[in-house]
Design a protein around this motif. Structure first.
Motif, PDB file in Angstrom:
ATOM      1  N   ILE A 183      -2.505   4.703   0.222  1.00 23.46           N
ATOM      2  CA  ILE A 183      -1.866   3.420  -0.030  1.00 23.46           C
ATOM      3  C   ILE A 183      -0.439   3.675  -0.514  1.00 23.46           C
ATOM      4  O   ILE A 183      -0.235   4.211  -1.608  1.00 23.46           O
ATOM      5  CB  ILE A 183      -2.644   2.590  -1.079  1.00 23.46           C
ATOM      6  N   PRO A 184       0.580   3.289   0.265  1.00 23.95           N
ATOM      7  CA  PRO A 184       1.960   3.498  -0.166  1.00 23.95           C
ATOM      8  C   PRO A 184       2.333   2.545  -1.302  1.00 23.95           C
ATOM      9  O   PRO A 184       1.676   1.533  -1.529  1.00 23.95           O
ATOM     10  CB  PRO A 184       2.783   3.203   1.097  1.00 23.95           C
ATOM     11  N   GLU A 185       3.406   2.877  -1.994  1.00 21.94           N
ATOM     12  CA  GLU A 185       3.831   2.080  -3.140  1.00 21.94           C
ATOM     13  C   GLU A 185       4.205   0.656  -2.767  1.00 21.94           C
ATOM     14  O   GLU A 185       4.017  -0.267  -3.557  1.00 21.94           O
ATOM     15  CB  GLU A 185       5.021   2.753  -3.836  1.00 21.94           C
ATOM     16  N   ASP A 186       4.735   0.459  -1.557  1.00 19.27           N
ATOM     17  CA  ASP A 186       5.178  -0.880  -1.167  1.00 19.27           C
ATOM     18  C   ASP A 186       4.058  -1.741  -0.581  1.00 19.27           C
ATOM     19  O   ASP A 186       4.287  -2.874  -0.151  1.00 19.27           O
ATOM     20  CB  ASP A 186       6.339  -0.795  -0.177  1.00 19.27           C
ATOM     21  N   ALA A 187       2.824  -1.231  -0.582  1.00 19.13           N
ATOM     22  CA  ALA A 187       1.697  -1.992  -0.048  1.00 19.13           C
ATOM     23  C   ALA A 187       1.394  -3.188  -0.947  1.00 19.13           C
ATOM     24  O   ALA A 187       1.584  -3.140  -2.155  1.00 19.13           O
ATOM     25  CB  ALA A 187       0.467  -1.104   0.074  1.00 19.13           C
ATOM     26  N   VAL A 188       0.918  -4.256  -0.307  1.00 20.56           N
ATOM     27  CA  VAL A 188       0.583  -5.488  -1.014  1.00 20.56           C
ATOM     28  C   VAL A 188      -0.930  -5.665  -0.960  1.00 20.56           C
ATOM     29  O   VAL A 188      -1.524  -5.641   0.126  1.00 20.56           O
ATOM     30  CB  VAL A 188       1.277  -6.703  -0.359  1.00 20.56           C
ATOM     31  N   GLU A 189      -1.555  -5.849  -2.101  1.00 18.17           N
ATOM     32  CA  GLU A 189      -2.997  -6.081  -2.122  1.00 18.17           C
ATOM     33  C   GLU A 189      -3.282  -7.501  -1.657  1.00 18.17           C
ATOM     34  O   GLU A 189      -2.576  -8.440  -2.015  1.00 18.17           O
ATOM     35  CB  GLU A 189      -3.553  -5.869  -3.526  1.00 18.17           C
ATOM     36  N   VAL A 190      -4.327  -7.652  -0.827  1.00 16.00           N
ATOM     37  CA  VAL A 190      -4.729  -8.972  -0.350  1.00 16.00           C
ATOM     38  C   VAL A 190      -6.198  -9.194  -0.675  1.00 16.00           C
ATOM     39  O   VAL A 190      -6.991  -8.245  -0.730  1.00 16.00           O
ATOM     40  CB  VAL A 190      -4.481  -9.145   1.167  1.00 16.00           C
ATOM     41  N   ASP A 191      -6.556 -10.468  -0.897  1.00 18.85           N
ATOM     42  CA  ASP A 191      -7.962 -10.775  -1.184  1.00 18.85           C
ATOM     43  C   ASP A 191      -8.774 -10.755   0.110  1.00 18.85           C
ATOM     44  O   ASP A 191      -8.223 -10.683   1.221  1.00 18.85           O
ATOM     45  CB  ASP A 191      -8.091 -12.102  -1.929  1.00 18.85           C
ATOM     46  N   GLU A 192     -10.073 -10.826  -0.032  1.00 17.72           N
ATOM     47  CA  GLU A 192     -10.988 -10.720   1.110  1.00 17.72           C
ATOM     48  C   GLU A 192     -10.748 -11.827   2.138  1.00 17.72           C
ATOM     49  O   GLU A 192     -10.802 -11.600   3.345  1.00 17.72           O
ATOM     50  CB  GLU A 192     -12.441 -10.739   0.629  1.00 17.72           C
ATOM     51  N   SER A 193     -10.470 -13.031   1.664  1.00 14.84           N
ATOM     52  CA  SER A 193     -10.248 -14.163   2.560  1.00 14.84           C
ATOM     53  C   SER A 193      -9.030 -13.933   3.451  1.00 14.84           C
ATOM     54  O   SER A 193      -9.099 -14.105   4.674  1.00 14.84           O
ATOM     55  CB  SER A 193     -10.070 -15.447   1.744  1.00 14.84           C
ATOM     56  N   LEU A 194      -7.919 -13.531   2.840  1.00 14.09           N
ATOM     57  CA  LEU A 194      -6.709 -13.276   3.631  1.00 14.09           C
ATOM     58  C   LEU A 194      -6.900 -12.062   4.519  1.00 14.09           C
ATOM     59  O   LEU A 194      -6.453 -12.045   5.672  1.00 14.09           O
ATOM     60  CB  LEU A 194      -5.496 -13.090   2.712  1.00 14.09           C
ATOM     61  N   TRP A 195      -7.594 -11.035   4.048  1.00 18.81           N
ATOM     62  CA  TRP A 195      -7.871  -9.846   4.858  1.00 18.81           C
ATOM     63  C   TRP A 195      -8.623 -10.224   6.137  1.00 18.81           C
ATOM     64  O   TRP A 195      -8.278  -9.778   7.232  1.00 18.81           O
ATOM     65  CB  TRP A 195      -8.680  -8.840   4.050  1.00 18.81           C
TER      66      TRP A 195
END
Length: 134
Positions: A23-35
């Motif tokens: 996981i790179p530093e600029d990655a954005v976490e997303v919730d299950e629904s958006l995923w």
């Protein structure tokens, strides 16, 4: 945990899963629904706006070109004669098989008729050309 990354224009670049991907530093976490939406909805381009909001821009509606009757006929003739995807190859093979007394030529001819009809659907007559031929 699931993450996404975006290119410099804000367009989705990659989808990543913690424990499977680095996981790179600029990655954005997303919730299950958006995923689920990002991985299942393929009818647009996923982007991250300047405000950080992730949204989908739908693809524009495709417009079929308007062809003249001469252009439609030329497209059909080329398609019928295509040695790989055309219908003429089936008719030639069926005729040869029938002439030589080989079994199964009816199935080959039926494939030719099916492909011929598909090509006509791929290159339909425009309304004005269809009316002119009636």
């Amino acid at each position: 945990m699931k993450f996404v990354t975006f290119d410099t224009a804000g367009v989705l670049k990659s989808r990543l899963i913690l424990g499977v991907n680095d996981i790179p530093e600029d990655a954005v976490e997303v919730d299950e629904s958006l995923w689920m939406r990002i991985t299942q909805e393929l009818d647009g381009v996923w982007k991250q706006g300047y405000d950080g909001v992730i949204s989908k821009d739908p693809f524009p509606a495709l417009q079929h070109p308007e062809y003249t009757s001469e252009e439609v006929e030329a497209l059909r003739l080329r398609a019928y004669g295509n040695p790989i995807t055309g219908s003429d190859r089936f008719f030639a093979q069926a005729q040869r098989m029938e002439t030589m007394g080989e079994p199964g030529w009816e199935v080959i001819r039926a494939n030719g008729v099916r492909r011929f009809n598909e090509i006509q659907q791929e290159f339909p007559w425009v309304a004005s050309a269809a009316e002119a031929t009636e």
